[in-house]
Structures are given as structure tokens and as C-alpha cells.
Design a protein around this motif. Structure first.
Motif, PDB file in Angstrom:
ATOM      1  N   PHE A  31       1.032  -1.361   0.134  1.00  0.00           N
ATOM      2  CA  PHE A  31       0.068   0.091   0.027  1.00  0.00           C
ATOM      3  C   PHE A  31       0.892   1.132  -0.052  1.00  0.00           C
ATOM      4  N   ASN A  32       0.340   2.275  -0.545  1.00  0.00           N
ATOM      5  CA  ASN A  32       1.000   3.504  -0.577  1.00  0.00           C
ATOM      6  C   ASN A  32       0.597   4.413   0.805  1.00  0.00           C
ATOM      7  N   THR A  33       1.596   5.172   1.304  1.00  0.00           N
ATOM      8  CA  THR A  33       1.269   5.884   2.406  1.00  0.00           C
ATOM      9  C   THR A  33       1.503   7.632   2.036  1.00  0.00           C
ATOM     10  N   ARG A  34       0.232   8.041   2.541  1.00  0.00           N
ATOM     11  CA  ARG A  34       0.118   9.510   2.121  1.00  0.00           C
ATOM     12  C   ARG A  34      -0.082  10.286   3.189  1.00  0.00           C
ATOM     13  N   GLY A  79      -3.122   1.291   6.536  1.00  0.00           N
ATOM     14  CA  GLY A  79      -3.096   0.709   5.177  1.00  0.00           C
ATOM     15  C   GLY A  79      -3.346  -0.835   5.222  1.00  0.00           C
ATOM     16  N   GLU A 114      -4.991   2.611   0.774  1.00  0.00           N
ATOM     17  CA  GLU A 114      -4.026   3.493   1.223  1.00  0.00           C
ATOM     18  C   GLU A 114      -3.629   4.000   2.514  1.00  0.00           C
TER      19      GLU A 114
END
Length: 400
Positions: A214-217, A235, A269
Motif C-alpha cells: 500500500f501507499n502512504t500519504r 493501510g 492507502e
């Protein structure tokens, strides 16, 4: 008395000779026509000539179910039933060419045997050897050849009259199965060198599960102090299913093909709240107290005018300040945002951000401490760098 005895013997011999030479009735069959004629001792050819039947050199006769030559003498005083076997033309086609010969044999097999041709069970003959020779006939004959079949680590030797590789394999009881193929191909003509190889082929489907990270924002949050973080949304990894078709030939892998790829679960995310609230803190240092708005770990190195990595000494900085203690260099992004900002480095003191350096390829936070050539000291390690008040209007991304 002696004279009477000799007279009686003579009369008896004459009587016997008269009976032996007495004509008898015989039958001669030619096709669908039957002839009746009186015969004494003669030959089948002479009987046929008597009634005007012409014979070819290959014609033959049947007497009591047996073949006899046309010039065989027949005993006198007996009745016979003779049948003329008219020779027919046999056209024999072989891989070497075509030839035609006459034959009065009863069957095709007998005609070929008389021709000197020995048939084996693996030979191809059409029509069959049992075919009666009643009319002109065209015959196809292929003698069997020796073949070597390589399969499953074994060698099979056979004789076959087949014309294609597939037919040869079938006659050997080793047909191609499933995805198997042969060298030469199944539809190819019989190989001249007599060698055929079967390649066993198997295909399997392999399923591979691959997690999708998963991406981390990061989301700026004014409720949190600068430098602190808070997890707003956890995430979750996704999942990708890949199906591969793996092909094996004779037990060895030869190819992998992507059959199907499907994402069965999308990653979720991760959202991290990152504080933007600036809170000044104090720190007691030698000589007094400082206020700072951010403290971070940075990798420290040091330089001087003649230890700046160039071929010549360099006494100036990107900001115009001289290279001396109290000036530090940072990477371009931090210099552009914080030029003129003061920092405190324990063991070095208070300095102004006034120069630019290349930093490290791995992107670590980096500070280069300036000295003059006379007081240069070597630095190489991690230190805590305090960014002194007042805080700038824009905080660089890497310091948040």
C-alpha cells in the motif's frame, strides 16, 4: 499245345492294347464355355489346339484341382475335366517404379511368389494376397523398412510399410498423446534415415500469490506539533493472483507463459497525519539558552577552503559568506528554503545556512560544517541539528 498257348497270349495282348487305345470323353472348360471331345493320350495344349483354342505362354491348366503345365502328357483311356487358366496382366507398382507381367496363378499372392517376391506381414499390398486373378489387376506394393523410434529414454526398432511418421508411430503402438510431438512431424513423410523421436510434452498451471504494497500519504494536520505524526487510516496490502502455464518437454522446463493475471484485492492507502503546528522549545547550551522550532538527526561532515573536494581552494560560499566556522552547507532543496536560517550543532556551535553541497546518493539529511584551513576539524557521523527561531514561513518537506 505249345502253339495254342502262344496264340492265346497274342490275342490277349491285342485285346488289352485295343482297350488302352480306345477313345475316352474329356471336358475342357475355357472361361464360361465347356467343350466335350474324344481323347486318347495327349497334352492339355494339344487338346486346346484340336478345338482351335489359342494359348499364351503364361496360360495354365487345372486338373483335379491342381495346376499343371500345358505340355504335361495325359494318360490315355481316362476321362478328364480340364480348365484353362487364362493369364491376366498384373501391374505392380512399387517405390522403385512400375512393371507389368502376365500370370495365370490362382491368387495374387501366388503370382507374386512365382515372380520371386517374398512378402512379410509388415509389407503393404493392395489388394490382398488372397485376391483371385480373374482379370487384369493393378497392385500397389510397399516393402516394410526398418525404423528406430526414440521415446521415453528407450529405443524401439520396428518394420513398417507406412508412408507417414504418424502411421509408423501408430503401427509401433506409440501414438502421440496430448501435446506430444515428433521429429520429424507427425504429418511428414517417412524419414529417409529411419529415425523418429517422440517428444513428451506436459503443461502445468501454477498459481502465484503476490502481495501489493500500500501507499502512504501524508496529510498535514495543524492540531499536531511539527515533527509528530498520527495514523489516520491504516493501510492494507492488496493481492495479485498470477497464473503461469509452464511447459515441459521430456521432463525439462522449456517455457513459461503468462496465462492470467488478476488483482483480487486492491491495496488500501495508509494516511498519516503530520503535524504543522510550530511550538518553540528551549535548550540550555554553553553560554546561554536557545529557542528552536525543529530538531532532527543529520549526517555531519566538514570542509575548509582547501578541503572542499575541488582541484583548487575555494574561499567563497553560495550565499557570499566566506568559508569559515559559523557557516554550514546543506543540499540544494534545504538551502533554497532555509538560506540565512541559524542552526545549532552540539560541539560546533551556532551557524548560518549559507552554502550548498551535493550530499549523499541515498538522500539522507546532511550538513557540512565549514572551517578555515587553520582550524579545520574532521566530522563524520550523525548529530542532532537544532533549527533556531524564528521559524520560516515555509517548512521544507523533509523537515516536517
Amino acid at each position: 499245345m505249345k502253339h495254342i498257348a502262344w496264340l492265346a497270349l497274342t490275342l490277349l495282348l491285342l485285346s488289352c492294347d485295343s482297350q488302352a487305345q480306345a477313345p475316352s470323353t474329356s471336358f475342357l472348360i475355357d472361361g464360361t464355355t465347356a467343350y466335350t471331345l474324344e481323347t486318347n493320350s495327349s497334352t492339355p495344349a494339344a487338346l486346346a489346339a484340336r478345338i482351335g483354342l489359342s494359348l499364351s505362354p503364361a496360360d495354365r491348366f487345372i486338373l483335379n484341382g491342381k495346376l499343371i503345365p500345358a505340355d504335361l502328357p495325359l494318360p490315355g483311356g481316362l476321362s478328364y475335366t480340364l480348365q484353362i487358366l487364362r493369364a491376366v496382366n498384373v501391374t505392380l507398382r512399387t517405390p522403385e517404379g512400375e512393371t507389368t507381367f502376365p500370370s495365370a496363378a490362382l491368387t495374387l499372392g501366388q503370382a507374386l511368389t512365382e515372380r520371386g517376391l517374398t512378402l512379410s506381414t509388415a509389407d503393404f499390398l493392395s489388394p490382398s494376397p488372397e485376391t483371385p486373378l480373374t482379370t487384369d489387376l493393378t497392385v500397389i506394393y510397399r516393402p516394410a523398412r526398418n525404423y528406430t523410434i526414440r521415446v521415453d529414454g528407450q529405443i524401439i526398432s520396428i518394420k513398417s510399410s507406412a508412408t507417414t511418421v504418424g502411421q509408423i508411430l501408430a503401427s509401433a503402438g506409440t501414438p502421440l498423446l496430448g501435446l506430444d510431438y515428433s521429429l520429424p512431424p507427425e504429418s511428414a513423410p517417412a524419414p529417409a534415415d529411419g529415425i523418429i523421436e517422440i517428444v513428451r510434452v506436459q503443461e502445468t498451471l501454477t498459481i502465484i500469490s503476490t502481495p501489493i504494497p500500500f501507499n502512504t500519504r501524508y496529510q498535514d494536520t495543524a492540531d499536531l506539533p511539527l515533527g509528530s505524526e498520527n495514523l489516520l487510516q491504516a493501510g492494507e496490502t492488496g493481492l495479485k493472483i498470477t497464473t503461469l502455464r509452464i511447459r515441459y518437454e521430456n521432463g525439462s522446463e522449456v517455457s513459461r507463459l503468462l496465462e492470467k493475471e488478476q488483482i483480487v484485492r486492491q491495496p488500501k492507502e495508509q494516511i498519516v497525519g503530520r503535524g504543522t503546528q510550530i511550538t518553540l522549545q528551549t535548550l540550555q547550551i554553553p553560554g546561554g539558552q536557545i529557542q528552536y522550532w525543529r530538531a532532527v538527526q543529520m549526517y555531519a561532515t566538514s570542509y575548509s577552503p582547501c578541503r572542499s573536494g575541488g582541484s583548487q581552494c575555494s574561499y567563497g560560499t553560495a550565499s557570499g559568506l566566506p568559508v569559515q566556522r559559523g557557516v554550514v552547507a546543506m543540499t540544494r532543496d534545504l538551502f533554497n528554503a532555509l538560506r540565512g536560517t541559524q542552526v545549532y550543532v552540539p560541539g560546533y556551535g551556532i551557524a548560518t545556512i549559507g552554502d550548498v553541497g551535493g550530499g549523499f546518493p541515498d538522500g539522507r539529511l546532511w550538513i557540512d560544517l565549514a572551517y578555515s584551513d587553520a582550524d579545520w576539524q574532521n566530522w563524520s557521523g550523525w548529530v542532532t541539528v537544532y533549527f533556531l527561531a524564528p521559524a520560516p514561513a515555509y517548512i521544507p518537506e523533509r523537515l516536517r
